[in-house]
Scaffold this active site. Sequence first.
Site, PDB file in Angstrom:
ATOM      1  N   LYS A 274      60.278 -18.652  39.191  1.00  0.00           N
ATOM      2  CA  LYS A 274      61.336 -18.139  40.065  1.00  0.00           C
ATOM      3  C   LYS A 274      60.800 -17.526  41.344  1.00  0.00           C
ATOM      4  CE  LYS A 274      61.686 -13.472  38.073  1.00  0.00           C
ATOM      5  NZ  LYS A 274      62.583 -12.471  37.479  1.00  0.00           N
TER       6      LYS A 274
ATOM      7  N   GLY B 158      45.617   7.341  34.332  1.00  0.00           N
ATOM      8  CA  GLY B 158      44.204   7.212  34.672  1.00  0.00           C
ATOM      9  C   GLY B 158      43.557   5.982  34.087  1.00  0.00           C
TER      10      GLY B 158
ATOM     11  N   ILE C 211      51.313   3.760  34.753  1.00  0.00           N
ATOM     12  CA  ILE C 211      51.161   3.977  33.314  1.00  0.00           C
ATOM     13  C   ILE C 211      51.093   2.659  32.536  1.00  0.00           C
ATOM     14  CG2 ILE C 211      52.268   6.234  33.376  1.00  0.00           C
ATOM     15  CD1 ILE C 211      54.803   4.819  32.260  1.00  0.00           C
TER      16      ILE C 211
ATOM     17  N   HIS D 202      13.608  -9.729  40.394  1.00  0.00           N
ATOM     18  CA  HIS D 202      13.341  -8.400  40.956  1.00  0.00           C
ATOM     19  C   HIS D 202      13.295  -8.500  42.476  1.00  0.00           C
ATOM     20  CE1 HIS D 202      11.504  -4.435  41.441  1.00  0.00           C
ATOM     21  NE2 HIS D 202      10.637  -5.008  42.262  1.00  0.00           N
TER      22      HIS D 202
END
Length: 462
Positions: free
Chosen positions: A39, A180, A265, A439
């Site tokens: 939609k 949170g 939330i 590295h």
Amino acid sequence: MANDANTVFDLVILGGGSGGYAAALRGAQLGLDVALIEKGKLGGTCLHNGCIPTKALLHAGEIADQARESEQFGVKATFEGIDMQAVNAYKDGVVSGLYKGLTGLLASRKVTIIEGEGKLSSPTSVDVGGQRVQGRHILLATGSVPRSLPGLEIDGDRIISSDHALVMDRVPKSAIVLGGGVIGVEFASAWKSFGSEVTVVEGLKHLVPAEDENSSKLLERAFRKRGIKFNLGTFFEKAEYTDSGVKVTLADGKTFEAEVLLVAIGRGPVSQGLGYEEQGVTMDRGFVQVDGQMRTNVPTISAVGDLVPTLQLAHVGFGEGILVAERLAGLPTVPIDYDGVPRVTYCHPEVASVGLSEAQAKEKYGADKVVSLKYNLGGNGKSKILKTTGEIKLVQVKDGAVVGVHMVGDRMGEQIGEAQLIYNWEALPAEVAQLIHAHPTQNEALGEAHLALAGKPLHAHD
């Protein structure tokens, strides 16, 4: 084709978000005749209201922080502020390009796209725009929308959802973020980078409460350093308008005021009024119930994505949609191990994980059967160059496989791919330690952590 009442598709998909369009692409690739009903815009929440636009905002915030902090790298730069119109144009450009690409991809696979709001009308049909679209199998993939709390009305102005936050034409001077979790801390992070004063309110005892507690504590430490305030362990009571914004009251009477309140939330399934229950589909709290093969209790109907009670992640939707398409095409399929799915929160610093938290591992295997190791990014050369801090935490079954990898630090989301292989291939620390990592890279830190867990630390103390 869709207008021909005699057409019966192999697969009719209701919803063109991550799960729906993944099933369409894979199904068509496997020779199924597929119809996809949407939609809104193809791509759904992830592309238009979630993953992609939020990460664009977060990247713009990262650039702002780098401009402010450039002198620590010997680069003199001037930060003059945030132009939200330009930020939104950048964000919208990213979304638009991906949307055009997805539309073209579906067309190239010859998926029939039907625009309109569909409703399940039988176990083998969906009604849309006065037309009945018939299929041998129906896939429900109608996604989710932002949730709120009883009595907390989202007005789109002072009390907003993540959908509203993504299209704001200004940077709020101050903001309260209710929640949170992933959505909350990502917006808190972006707004702080843009210059807002931000307070996160979380009813549970930690930020990103679904993560390993060590990751939560590291993020909380980083947020304190950045000046992002948060209140933990007390639930929301009410919100009311003030002359200049919103006042939030918590259950213990503590109050906070700000220009806007972002309600973050979580997201709830889109399933009301779509005919699911009328056609006998088993539901629970709005979610469609499925088995490990994404089948509902109705033999001709499957469901995927945020509509089902699995991890609300776009890549989970991709995986579930592909599983359904392959099952319908007759290929062998296995249920998804959701613990083995990588999870990334793209705040600054990033939080990335796969597998079990230490607490979950102890519950599953027994506290005496679980060992963990923390590797500080302070020992990693590339992280030093980037001036990021954080840790990699490994959770291992004693004398066995690594069952959890938890990482906090800038760009840790880019390291989760190898961590995913370590968990899903049930790798032993010694097996990973044999691999030589480049590295200096941050990826090297993952290798160093496994060297240490295997009992032969290199750039780490015994």
